[in-house]
Each structure stands twice: as C-alpha cells, then as structure tokens.
Design a protein around this motif. Structure first.
Motif: not given
Length: 318
Positions: A164-166, A169, A182, A185
């Motif tokens: 859910s977040s950079e 990821r 993401d 999406e």
C-alpha cells in the motif's frame, strides 16, 4: 502477573493492562513459560472484536505465540490457544520448538506463526512449481515478507509484491520481489497481469473484498488463489464454481489451526527448515518493532491502519 485482559469485545480500546491476572497453571502435556516477547498478529485484532474464525469468550488474554524459557531453562518459541500477552503463558509441549543459536527472539516469533503460514501457503495449498509466478498481497507484512523470500528461494518465476505504500513496495523489492504493485490501483487485475507478464499462476490473498475479486479474475488457467485472511473486513464476492471450471482455476482456503492440530506432521519439518534458512542468512525475517505491554492497543491500531511492516513484538515485562 501483568497481562492484557479483554472484558468486552471491540476495537483496540478494549485492551486493558492489568497487574492481577492469575498465573496459568500447567496442564498434562503442557509447560508454563516465562515470556520474553509475545507476537502480535492481525488475527489478534479480529479476536478482540470476536470476528475471528474461532469464536472467543470473555474475559480473555489474547496472544497466539510467545518466545521464552521453560522451567528447565530451554529457550523456546510456542504457538498458543491464547494467553500470550502476559508475563507467563501455558503452552502444549507439542507446539513448542527449541530456538537454535543464530535465531533471535523476533526472528523466532516471525517464523512460528507467520513463517509457518507462508510455508504452507506455498508448499501445501498452492503447491508451487518451479517457474510459476506468485502474487503476494500485503507483501510488507509478517506473512508477506517471508512469502516473497520463500517463493524466490524455492524457484518461483516472477514474484509480484502488492503493497500500500512506496516504502513497503521498496522493502518487498529488497527482499527479492521482481516487481511491486500499488495495492490502491483502480485496475488491480490489469496491474497484476502486467506485472506477471500475462500469466498469474499463484496468488496469496488476505485482504478480501474487491482485492480478492480482482485477483481471482487475474488467474491464468490452472492458477490457484489461496485465501488466508480478510483484513479489509469486507467479504469477497461469492465464488462461481462454473467460472472456476471455465478457466480451470482454483480457490483454496488456509488456516494454520489445522496444522496445529497435528504438529508432528504439519509443523515440525517446516519449522526445522525455516530455522535453518534463517540461521544461515538465506531467509531474513523482518521485525517491524517492539511495543511495551501498555502500548498493546496502539500496536493493534497500527496493524489495522497498515502502518506496520514485518513482525511486531510485545514486551510484557516493560
């Protein structure tokens, strides 16, 4: 002893710190452990509101796993029926595992419930074959971080992390995922298919709602979706068996409680392998933080609001 006690069902606010919880008594085939750390799991947030698969009764001390010492001084990690958020906990000897040198408390707790779950999701439920693509939802969580690594280690094809977040990821990519998607999406089905080069073989899913629906729709023929949680608290759409047949797809449920019912058959070998991989440095359990007992409610808030990564610990002695 100090513990977290729940006397009414609800959100994180129902977790109360008490100093007068009765100490557990030993039972036949069991052992009382001095708890060094307890594990925090998303399932605990469901138990607190009585929305888990196994109905709860009040009052209760939550907590399904601890690491600590036995009366004869052995350092073990254990799966429990409950009672882990406390200074002492009773465990069945069959569900305790000696922690080897080279594996610390946080790593042991990451492995005993979430690691065993990741092992069975890929090996037992999905029956992962070499070269197959694997989509891991909540890839920065306790199960997800280990599933990404195990899928890579066991020869999976493309490993697709969904988070859910950079930052989450980025963590999944660091752990071995080939690509990260993401979780927000709008066209999650399309994003997963693109990330898997058009062939989605295995999906590990614990969000529910439209995430499950879109993940199932993305499966290639002979693909399998393993459903092991519903973090969104929103059920997915009913499964149409005719549509499964039309695409030769499968949906499989998994709950670790069934492995716990026969630990010699279903847990001894996975734990031995997970410990060995961790001690050698091949597997890197991620410990996201340790909370004092008084902050157990905050830990549940962080879990529910997706602010955490990896394995969270609770220290009942602080």
């Amino acid at each position: 002893m100090r513990a977290i006690r729940i006397t009414e069902f609800g959100g994180p606010e129902v977790l109360q710190v008490v100093d007068d919880e009765p100490e557990p008594s030993p039972f036949p085939g069991g052992v009382v452990l001095d708890v060094a750390h307890a594990g925090l799991n998303y399932a605990d947030t469901h138990q607190a509101e009585n929305s888990y698969l196994a109905p709860a009764s009040l009052p209760l001390v939550p907590g399904a796993e601890v690491v600590g010492t036995t009366p004869d001084g052995r350092r073990v990690v254990a799966l429990l029926a409950g009672g882990g958020y406390a200074q002492r906990a009773a465990a069945a000897e069959a569900l305790t595992f000696e922690v080897p040198d080279g594996v610390d408390d946080g790593q042991a707790l990451a492995l005993v419930l979430q690691g065993a779950t990741a092992w069975h999701l890929l090996r037992t439920s999905a029956r992962l074959s070499e070269g197959e693509s694997v989509v891991v939802h909540a890839a920065a969580g306790g199960v997800g971080t280990l599933a990404v690594q195990l899928a890579r280690h066991w020869g999976g094809g493309r490993v697709i992390a969904v988070a859910s977040s950079e930052d989450k990821r980025r963590l999944a990519l660091d752990l071995g995922a080939d690509v990260a998607v993401d979780a927000g999406e709008a066209d999650l089905k399309g994003a997963i298919e693109d990330a898997a080069d058009g062939k989605v073989d295995v999906v590990l899913e614990m969000v529910g709602g439209t995430t499950t629906d879109q993940s199932l729709a993305a499966l290639a023929p002979f693909g399998r979706l393993v459903f092991f949680g519903m973090a969104s608290r929103t059920p997915p759409s009913p499964v149409d068996l005719g549509q499964l047949m039309r695409r030769s797809r499968g949906v499989i449920g998994f709950w670790l409680a069934h492995a716990m019912s026969d630990p010699q058959r279903h847990l001894a070998a996975p734990m031995q392998e997970l410990f060995a991989l961790t001690a050698s440095g091949t597997l890197r359990p991620v410990v996201g933080g340790t909370y004092p007992l008084a902050d157990a409610a905050q830990a549940h808030r962080d879990l529910r609001e997706r602010r955490s990564v990896g394995k969270l610990l609770l220290d009942p002695n602080t």
